[in-house]
Design a protein around this motif. Structure first.
Motif, PDB file in Angstrom:
ATOM      1  N   GLY A 128      24.422  -1.402   9.789  1.00 36.72           N
ATOM      2  CA  GLY A 128      23.868  -1.990  10.842  1.00 36.72           C
ATOM      3  C   GLY A 128      22.836  -1.162  11.041  1.00 36.72           C
ATOM      4  O   GLY A 128      21.918  -1.558  12.187  1.00 36.72           O
ATOM      5  N   ARG A 129      21.952   0.060  10.009  1.00 39.11           N
ATOM      6  CA  ARG A 129      20.502   0.455  10.404  1.00 39.11           C
ATOM      7  C   ARG A 129      20.085   0.295   9.608  1.00 39.11           C
ATOM      8  O   ARG A 129      20.421   1.124   8.300  1.00 39.11           O
ATOM      9  N   LEU A 130      18.441   0.604  10.040  1.00 32.36           N
ATOM     10  CA  LEU A 130      17.168   0.929   8.297  1.00 32.36           C
ATOM     11  C   LEU A 130      16.499   1.850   9.329  1.00 32.36           C
ATOM     12  O   LEU A 130      16.213   1.356  10.627  1.00 32.36           O
ATOM     13  N   SER A 131      16.022   2.950   8.520  1.00 31.97           N
ATOM     14  CA  SER A 131      15.004   3.657   9.411  1.00 31.97           C
ATOM     15  C   SER A 131      14.151   3.909   8.055  1.00 31.97           C
ATOM     16  O   SER A 131      14.604   4.422   7.018  1.00 31.97           O
ATOM     17  N   ALA A 132      12.595   4.908   8.685  1.00 32.38           N
ATOM     18  CA  ALA A 132      11.859   4.797   8.363  1.00 32.38           C
ATOM     19  C   ALA A 132      10.414   4.841   8.870  1.00 32.38           C
ATOM     20  O   ALA A 132      10.184   5.209   9.611  1.00 32.38           O
ATOM     21  N   THR A 133       9.559   6.316   8.263  1.00 34.38           N
ATOM     22  CA  THR A 133       8.561   6.654   8.545  1.00 34.38           C
ATOM     23  C   THR A 133       7.699   5.402   8.508  1.00 34.38           C
ATOM     24  O   THR A 133       7.273   5.538   7.085  1.00 34.38           O
ATOM     25  N   VAL A 134       6.560   4.502   8.977  1.00 29.68           N
ATOM     26  CA  VAL A 134       5.618   4.138   8.425  1.00 29.68           C
ATOM     27  C   VAL A 134       4.014   4.725   9.030  1.00 29.68           C
ATOM     28  O   VAL A 134       4.210   5.059  10.366  1.00 29.68           O
ATOM     29  N   ASP A 135       3.556   4.787   7.900  1.00 31.32           N
ATOM     30  CA  ASP A 135       2.131   4.825   8.246  1.00 31.32           C
ATOM     31  C   ASP A 135       1.352   4.037   8.828  1.00 31.32           C
ATOM     32  O   ASP A 135       1.115   3.538   7.993  1.00 31.32           O
ATOM     33  N   GLY A 136       1.286   4.044  10.035  1.00 31.37           N
ATOM     34  CA  GLY A 136      -0.006   3.259  10.990  1.00 31.37           C
ATOM     35  C   GLY A 136      -0.914   3.639  11.304  1.00 31.37           C
ATOM     36  O   GLY A 136      -1.742   3.299  11.745  1.00 31.37           O
ATOM     37  N   SER A 137      -2.132   4.144   9.824  1.00 34.57           N
ATOM     38  CA  SER A 137      -2.972   4.693   9.562  1.00 34.57           C
ATOM     39  C   SER A 137      -4.013   3.756  10.385  1.00 34.57           C
ATOM     40  O   SER A 137      -4.104   2.804   9.997  1.00 34.57           O
ATOM     41  N   PRO A 138      -5.511   4.073  11.370  1.00 33.17           N
ATOM     42  CA  PRO A 138      -5.562   5.933  12.077  1.00 33.17           C
ATOM     43  C   PRO A 138      -4.679   6.190  13.214  1.00 33.17           C
ATOM     44  O   PRO A 138      -4.768   7.485  13.647  1.00 33.17           O
TER      45      PRO A 138
ATOM     46  N   ALA B 280       0.826  -1.154  -0.271  1.00 32.59           N
ATOM     47  CA  ALA B 280      -0.155  -0.261  -0.133  1.00 32.59           C
ATOM     48  C   ALA B 280       0.982   1.681  -0.089  1.00 32.59           C
ATOM     49  O   ALA B 280       0.138   2.671  -0.197  1.00 32.59           O
ATOM     50  N   GLY B 281       2.235   1.283  -0.033  1.00 33.40           N
ATOM     51  CA  GLY B 281       2.965   2.188   0.066  1.00 33.40           C
ATOM     52  C   GLY B 281       2.600   2.885   1.173  1.00 33.40           C
ATOM     53  O   GLY B 281       3.533   4.185   1.289  1.00 33.40           O
ATOM     54  N   ARG B 282       3.208   2.273   2.275  1.00 34.62           N
ATOM     55  CA  ARG B 282       3.078   3.119   3.886  1.00 34.62           C
ATOM     56  C   ARG B 282       4.281   3.670   4.267  1.00 34.62           C
ATOM     57  O   ARG B 282       4.266   3.824   5.489  1.00 34.62           O
ATOM     58  N   VAL B 283       5.504   3.204   3.798  1.00 36.57           N
ATOM     59  CA  VAL B 283       6.738   2.594   4.585  1.00 36.57           C
ATOM     60  C   VAL B 283       6.904   4.346   3.628  1.00 36.57           C
ATOM     61  O   VAL B 283       7.774   4.555   1.822  1.00 36.57           O
ATOM     62  N   GLY B 284       7.809   4.834   4.675  1.00 37.16           N
ATOM     63  CA  GLY B 284       8.214   7.207   3.512  1.00 37.16           C
ATOM     64  C   GLY B 284       9.815   6.029   2.980  1.00 37.16           C
ATOM     65  O   GLY B 284       9.934   5.566   2.757  1.00 37.16           O
ATOM     66  N   THR B 285      10.121   7.460   3.294  1.00 36.41           N
ATOM     67  CA  THR B 285      11.779   7.295   2.167  1.00 36.41           C
ATOM     68  C   THR B 285      12.767   6.617   3.196  1.00 36.41           C
ATOM     69  O   THR B 285      12.765   6.826   4.569  1.00 36.41           O
ATOM     70  N   ILE B 286      13.503   5.596   2.817  1.00 31.18           N
ATOM     71  CA  ILE B 286      13.998   4.570   3.975  1.00 31.18           C
ATOM     72  C   ILE B 286      15.692   4.707   3.836  1.00 31.18           C
ATOM     73  O   ILE B 286      15.731   4.838   2.659  1.00 31.18           O
ATOM     74  N   THR B 287      15.946   4.972   4.474  1.00 33.77           N
ATOM     75  CA  THR B 287      17.526   5.447   4.972  1.00 33.77           C
ATOM     76  C   THR B 287      18.485   4.177   5.633  1.00 33.77           C
ATOM     77  O   THR B 287      18.174   3.548   6.180  1.00 33.77           O
ATOM     78  N   VAL B 288      19.576   3.229   4.579  1.00 36.60           N
ATOM     79  CA  VAL B 288      20.107   3.093   5.088  1.00 36.60           C
ATOM     80  C   VAL B 288      21.964   2.870   5.359  1.00 36.60           C
ATOM     81  O   VAL B 288      22.214   4.750   4.548  1.00 36.60           O
ATOM     82  N   SER B 289      22.461   2.797   6.196  1.00 37.36           N
ATOM     83  CA  SER B 289      23.649   2.706   6.703  1.00 37.36           C
ATOM     84  C   SER B 289      24.263   1.909   7.597  1.00 37.36           C
ATOM     85  O   SER B 289      23.384   0.798   7.829  1.00 37.36           O
TER      86      SER B 289
END
Length: 371
Positions: free
Chosen positions: A64-74, A53-62
């Motif tokens: 040892g680490r992955l990070s992203a903002t995820v839309d958990g609506s509502p 559904a495309g709820r994961v925002g920009t993915i940052t890779v570095s």
């Protein structure tokens, strides 16, 4: 150049596809490590839905680490992270030794492939590239107690698509970026340099042959090249590099220049078949076609809408699968990829892998030609 931090734009909505979630064997191994560590199945199911559904925002890779903002609506937005242990310096030395030992390993990595025999060779040296059960450690600021939660699962599922396109993402997670790895491999494969320690006085005392007489302004003496078939490709390569510089075209990195050479050298392609797809892309459209093959991106909404309208009108009800800039019509054995140059590139399925099928053109022309 520091390439230890990479950002990947959001995928957007992706149509579900039959079969495995990831296409590559290493992407599937990544998902297996995540799923085998899960405490419950329901968060995984929701995570797959979130990923499509495309709820994961920009993915940052570095490292040892992955990070992203995820839309958990509502329930709102959640900051989600997944960590993976980095390799030690000693591990990297052993891994680089294994890659440098076989030219086909480096060629495969440059072709965005992760050979199973390379992973096995690394394991024999005590280096674990792929994660196993419990190696992926999810973190999320949502109130859920399951690990991974649906937000971390969605992030991991989408990262498998990144791994499909570029195994260097996995190597970055393990601690090192593509550029520094290629530089380290170049040093390993470079011929040894003999250092003799000649003093400045001794160097200036050496007798040198006299310079030739000048031939006049703008005139150069001909250079005698040694005979042999190996001279022609060297001369052609030098001429092409000079042409690109004079034309103001962008400089090619090691990977791109290797592909360019393979596109015009059947012997090189036969020696390194892993370069086949990339060389085919270059033959059909040069650097822009290569980037379209290897660097998925998310087109603007208007371009996406126009493409879907044209495809649905031309495909007469056939299913169109969309993943970022890839528009696939499975029933017609056709995939069209939109390049950043706003041209469309046709692909055909060859033994389960999409290969460049021809030069770029506008969408109506390609649909008439390949549809």
């Amino acid at each position: 150049m520091n390439d230890r931090v990479r950002g990947f734009p959001a995928f957007g909505v992706v149509k579900r596809r039959a079969g495995r979630f990831a296409r590559s064997w290493w992407g599937q191994a990544w998902i297996k490590a995540m799923e085998d560590s899960a405490l419950a199945l329901e968060p995984l199911k929701r995570g797959r839905r979130f990923a499509y559904a495309g709820r994961v925002g920009t993915i940052t890779v570095s490292p040892g680490r992955l990070s992203a903002t995820v839309d958990g609506s509502p329930d709102g937005l959640f900051q989600t992270r997944v960590t993976l242990a980095r390799l030690s310096d000693a591990d990297w030395e052993r891994f680089l030794d294994r890659v440098a030992a076989r030219a086909s390993h480096l060629a495969a990595l440059l072709d965005k492939d992760m050979p199973q025999d390379l992973v096995s060779a690394a394991e024999d040296a005590g280096v674990e590239l792929l994660p196993g059960i419990g190696d992926l450690e999810p973190e999320c600021d949502c109130p859920g107690w399951e690990l991974p939660c649906e937000h971390a699962a969605a992030l991991c599922y989408q990262v498998s698509w990144l791994l499909d396109a570029d195994p260097f993402v996995l190597l970055l997670l393990r601690g090192r970026g593509e550029r520094e790895l290629l530089d380290a491999l170049n040093l390993r494969n470079a011929p040894p340099v003999e250092r003799r320690g000649v003093s400045g006085a001794a160097a200036y005392a050496r007798e040198l042959p006299p310079l030739p007489e000048p031939l006049g302004a703008g005139v150069f003496a001909p250079v005698e090249l040694p005979p042999g078939p190996e001279v022609a490709p060297l001369a052609a390569n030098a001429a092409e590099q000079a042409r690109r510089l004079l034309a103001g075209e962008p400089a090619l990195d090691l990977r791109q220049d290797t592909v360019r050479l393979a596109a015009s050298d059947a012997g090189l392609r036969a020696r390194y078949p892993e370069l086949g797809r990339a060389a085919a892309a270059w033959s059909n459209g040069g650097l822009a076609a290569l980037k379209t093959l290897e660097s998925p991106w998310t087109p603007p909404k208007q371009a996406h809408a126009r493409a879907m309208a044209a495809l649905e009108a031309a495909c007469d009800g056939d299913v169109v699968e969309v993943a970022r800039n890839w528009f696939t019509v499975p029933d017609r054995d056709l995939q069209l990829r939109l390049g950043r140059d706003e041209r469309w590139y046709p692909y055909r399925d060859q033994h389960g892998e999409w290969w460049p099928a021809g030069p770029p053109a506008d969408l109506p022309t390609l649909l008439a030609t390949y549809g």
